[in-house]
Design a protein around this motif. Structure first.
Motif, PDB file in Angstrom:
ATOM      1  N   ARG A  78       0.842  -1.202   0.000  1.00  0.00           N
ATOM      2  CA  ARG A  78       0.000   0.000   0.000  1.00  0.00           C
ATOM      3  C   ARG A  78       0.871   1.243   0.000  1.00  0.00           C
ATOM      4  O   ARG A  78       1.944   1.260   0.583  1.00  0.00           O
ATOM      5  N   LEU A  79       0.358   2.283  -0.636  1.00  0.00           N
ATOM      6  CA  LEU A  79       1.071   3.551  -0.744  1.00  0.00           C
ATOM      7  C   LEU A  79       0.098   4.669  -0.402  1.00  0.00           C
ATOM      8  O   LEU A  79      -0.970   4.768  -0.998  1.00  0.00           O
ATOM      9  N   TYR A  80       0.461   5.485   0.590  1.00  0.00           N
ATOM     10  CA  TYR A  80      -0.388   6.595   1.017  1.00  0.00           C
ATOM     11  C   TYR A  80       0.405   7.889   1.013  1.00  0.00           C
ATOM     12  O   TYR A  80       1.534   7.927   1.510  1.00  0.00           O
ATOM     13  N   ALA A  81      -0.183   8.948   0.501  1.00  0.00           N
ATOM     14  CA  ALA A  81       0.386  10.290   0.631  1.00  0.00           C
ATOM     15  C   ALA A  81      -0.245  10.946   1.850  1.00  0.00           C
ATOM     16  O   ALA A  81      -1.427  10.751   2.125  1.00  0.00           O
ATOM     17  N   HIS A  82       0.538  11.697   2.581  1.00  0.00           N
ATOM     18  CA  HIS A  82      -0.016  12.479   3.693  1.00  0.00           C
ATOM     19  C   HIS A  82      -0.713  13.689   3.072  1.00  0.00           C
ATOM     20  O   HIS A  82      -0.068  14.490   2.401  1.00  0.00           O
ATOM     21  N   PRO A  83      -2.015  13.842   3.259  1.00  0.00           N
ATOM     22  CA  PRO A  83      -2.724  14.922   2.561  1.00  0.00           C
ATOM     23  C   PRO A  83      -2.401  16.323   3.066  1.00  0.00           C
ATOM     24  O   PRO A  83      -2.691  17.293   2.376  1.00  0.00           O
ATOM     25  N   PHE A  84      -1.763  16.439   4.249  1.00  0.00           N
ATOM     26  CA  PHE A  84      -1.509  17.761   4.817  1.00  0.00           C
ATOM     27  C   PHE A  84      -0.016  18.043   5.017  1.00  0.00           C
ATOM     28  O   PHE A  84       0.348  19.101   5.488  1.00  0.00           O
ATOM     29  N   LYS A  87       5.444  16.638   1.627  1.00  0.00           N
ATOM     30  CA  LYS A  87       6.613  15.832   1.268  1.00  0.00           C
ATOM     31  C   LYS A  87       6.589  14.440   1.895  1.00  0.00           C
ATOM     32  O   LYS A  87       7.545  13.691   1.766  1.00  0.00           O
ATOM     33  N   MET A  88       5.489  14.091   2.547  1.00  0.00           N
ATOM     34  CA  MET A  88       5.441  12.858   3.336  1.00  0.00           C
ATOM     35  C   MET A  88       4.578  11.798   2.658  1.00  0.00           C
ATOM     36  O   MET A  88       3.516  12.092   2.123  1.00  0.00           O
ATOM     37  N   ALA A  89       5.068  10.542   2.704  1.00  0.00           N
ATOM     38  CA  ALA A  89       4.300   9.411   2.176  1.00  0.00           C
ATOM     39  C   ALA A  89       4.656   8.161   2.972  1.00  0.00           C
ATOM     40  O   ALA A  89       5.696   8.112   3.642  1.00  0.00           O
ATOM     41  N   PHE A  90       3.794   7.152   2.877  1.00  0.00           N
ATOM     42  CA  PHE A  90       3.964   5.903   3.614  1.00  0.00           C
ATOM     43  C   PHE A  90       3.839   4.721   2.676  1.00  0.00           C
ATOM     44  O   PHE A  90       2.995   4.717   1.780  1.00  0.00           O
ATOM     45  N   VAL A  91       4.667   3.714   2.894  1.00  0.00           N
ATOM     46  CA  VAL A  91       4.535   2.423   2.226  1.00  0.00           C
ATOM     47  C   VAL A  91       4.267   1.404   3.323  1.00  0.00           C
ATOM     48  O   VAL A  91       5.055   1.271   4.264  1.00  0.00           O
ATOM     49  N   LEU A  92       3.134   0.720   3.206  1.00  0.00           N
ATOM     50  CA  LEU A  92       2.780  -0.314   4.178  1.00  0.00           C
ATOM     51  C   LEU A  92       2.950  -1.683   3.546  1.00  0.00           C
ATOM     52  O   LEU A  92       2.798  -1.852   2.335  1.00  0.00           O
ATOM     53  N   THR A  93       3.258  -2.661   4.393  1.00  0.00           N
ATOM     54  CA  THR A  93       3.388  -4.049   3.957  1.00  0.00           C
ATOM     55  C   THR A  93       2.204  -4.835   4.505  1.00  0.00           C
ATOM     56  O   THR A  93       1.347  -4.281   5.198  1.00  0.00           O
ATOM     57  N   GLU A  94       2.165  -6.121   4.226  1.00  0.00           N
ATOM     58  CA  GLU A  94       1.128  -6.984   4.788  1.00  0.00           C
ATOM     59  C   GLU A  94       1.511  -7.446   6.182  1.00  0.00           C
ATOM     60  O   GLU A  94       0.764  -8.186   6.825  1.00  0.00           O
ATOM     61  N   ASP A  95       2.663  -7.010   6.668  1.00  0.00           N
ATOM     62  CA  ASP A  95       3.194  -7.410   7.968  1.00  0.00           C
ATOM     63  C   ASP A  95       3.253  -6.189   8.894  1.00  0.00           C
ATOM     64  O   ASP A  95       2.499  -5.237   8.695  1.00  0.00           O
ATOM     65  N   THR A 101       8.581   8.349   4.229  1.00  0.00           N
ATOM     66  CA  THR A 101       9.497   9.347   3.676  1.00  0.00           C
ATOM     67  C   THR A 101       9.002  10.720   4.101  1.00  0.00           C
ATOM     68  O   THR A 101       7.798  10.962   4.174  1.00  0.00           O
ATOM     69  N   ARG A 102       9.932  11.593   4.376  1.00  0.00           N
ATOM     70  CA  ARG A 102       9.604  12.967   4.745  1.00  0.00           C
ATOM     71  C   ARG A 102      10.183  13.950   3.733  1.00  0.00           C
ATOM     72  O   ARG A 102      10.146  15.148   3.926  1.00  0.00           O
ATOM     73  N   ASN A 103      10.743  13.409   2.620  1.00  0.00           N
ATOM     74  CA  ASN A 103      11.384  14.257   1.616  1.00  0.00           C
ATOM     75  C   ASN A 103      11.056  13.782   0.201  1.00  0.00           C
ATOM     76  O   ASN A 103      11.940  13.644  -0.640  1.00  0.00           O
ATOM     77  N   GLU A 104       9.792  13.520  -0.055  1.00  0.00           N
ATOM     78  CA  GLU A 104       9.285  13.141  -1.382  1.00  0.00           C
ATOM     79  C   GLU A 104       9.909  11.852  -1.916  1.00  0.00           C
ATOM     80  O   GLU A 104      10.089  11.688  -3.106  1.00  0.00           O
ATOM     81  N   GLY A 105      10.265  10.949  -1.032  1.00  0.00           N
ATOM     82  CA  GLY A 105      10.769   9.655  -1.466  1.00  0.00           C
ATOM     83  C   GLY A 105      12.254   9.592  -1.728  1.00  0.00           C
ATOM     84  O   GLY A 105      12.754   8.564  -2.185  1.00  0.00           O
ATOM     85  N   ALA A 106      12.993  10.664  -1.448  1.00  0.00           N
ATOM     86  CA  ALA A 106      14.452  10.635  -1.648  1.00  0.00           C
ATOM     87  C   ALA A 106      15.093   9.646  -0.680  1.00  0.00           C
ATOM     88  O   ALA A 106      16.009   8.910  -1.051  1.00  0.00           O
ATOM     89  N   THR A 107      14.630   9.620   0.575  1.00  0.00           N
ATOM     90  CA  THR A 107      15.095   8.644   1.564  1.00  0.00           C
ATOM     91  C   THR A 107      13.879   8.085   2.294  1.00  0.00           C
ATOM     92  O   THR A 107      12.825   8.741   2.383  1.00  0.00           O
ATOM     93  N   TRP A 108      14.026   6.891   2.825  1.00  0.00           N
ATOM     94  CA  TRP A 108      12.937   6.197   3.525  1.00  0.00           C
ATOM     95  C   TRP A 108      13.438   5.690   4.863  1.00  0.00           C
ATOM     96  O   TRP A 108      14.588   5.262   4.980  1.00  0.00           O
ATOM     97  N   GLU A 109      12.551   5.736   5.875  1.00  0.00           N
ATOM     98  CA  GLU A 109      12.862   5.216   7.209  1.00  0.00           C
ATOM     99  C   GLU A 109      11.874   4.099   7.534  1.00  0.00           C
ATOM    100  O   GLU A 109      10.684   4.228   7.280  1.00  0.00           O
ATOM    101  N   GLN A 110      12.393   3.038   8.111  1.00  0.00           N
ATOM    102  CA  GLN A 110      11.551   1.893   8.446  1.00  0.00           C
ATOM    103  C   GLN A 110      11.023   2.044   9.873  1.00  0.00           C
ATOM    104  O   GLN A 110      11.712   2.563  10.748  1.00  0.00           O
TER     105      GLN A 110
END
Length: 196
Positions: A78-84, A87-95, A101-110
């Protein structure tokens, strides 16, 4: 002289028209992207390929795409953009392991959550419009039940909600420190009573 001025104006108009003409690039993926996400900066896009569990990023309006190496292939569902937060988005897994990401996907934190995301059709992450770091995460708890007249065990699932007031920052720090329990986000209910 007048003819030269008119010719110069026409030449500028043709150049301007040519610059405004869209350029189409064709990119082929192993399977089609199930979701595209634009950031406020329209040059940057994310694309989710659910079949391969891969997230791709483009920083040039979709001309070139690269798979995000911070997220292992086969994990993203799953992929979600933060509407407010633009520069923030989330990738969710089934686990219980996810990425932000807080910088438009340049870096990601788990980060980790106590439960896997809900599969009930509800959105797994909800966002507060004014307090943008406040978020709700809805997970799914399943138990095997053997009681009743049915002779075979069945899986019974229900949703549980959790909240964070820091945009999952503590969950990221805990994950980096080796804590994969997801205790940085707080349950809304504890033993059938509200805690928040």
């Amino acid at each position: 002289m007048r003819l030269a001025r008119v010719a110069g104006t026409l030449a500028l108009a043709v150049v301007a028209w040519a610059r405004d003409t869209p350029i189409v690039h064709h990119t082929y993926f192993e399977s089609s992207l199930n979701k595209l996400l634009y950031f406020k900066n329209p040059a940057t896009l994310l694309g989710l390929d659910r079949t391969s569990g891969t997230v791709h990023r483009s920083s040039d309006y979709g001309a070139k795409w690269t798979a995000i190496s911070d997220i292992p292939s086969g994990k993203a569902s799953r992929l979600y953009a933060h509407p407010f937060e633009p520069k923030m988005a989330f990738v969710l897994t089934e686990d219980t392991e996810h990425w932000v990401t807080r910088n438009e996907g340049a870096t990601w934190e788990q980060f980790s959550t106590p439960l896997a995301p809900t599969t009930s059709g509800e959105r797994a992450i909800s966002f507060h419009a004014h307090r943008t770091r406040w978020m709700l995460f809805t997970g799914e708890r399943c138990t095997e039940e053997t009681a009743g007249w049915w002779p075979f065990p069945r899986l019974v699932c229900h949703d549980e909600a959790f909240y964070t007031k820091d945009g999952f920052e503590q969950a990221v720090r805990d994950h980096k420190a080796g804590d994969r329990t997801g205790t940085a986000i707080t349950a809304l209910m504890d033993k059938s009573r509200a805690v928040a």
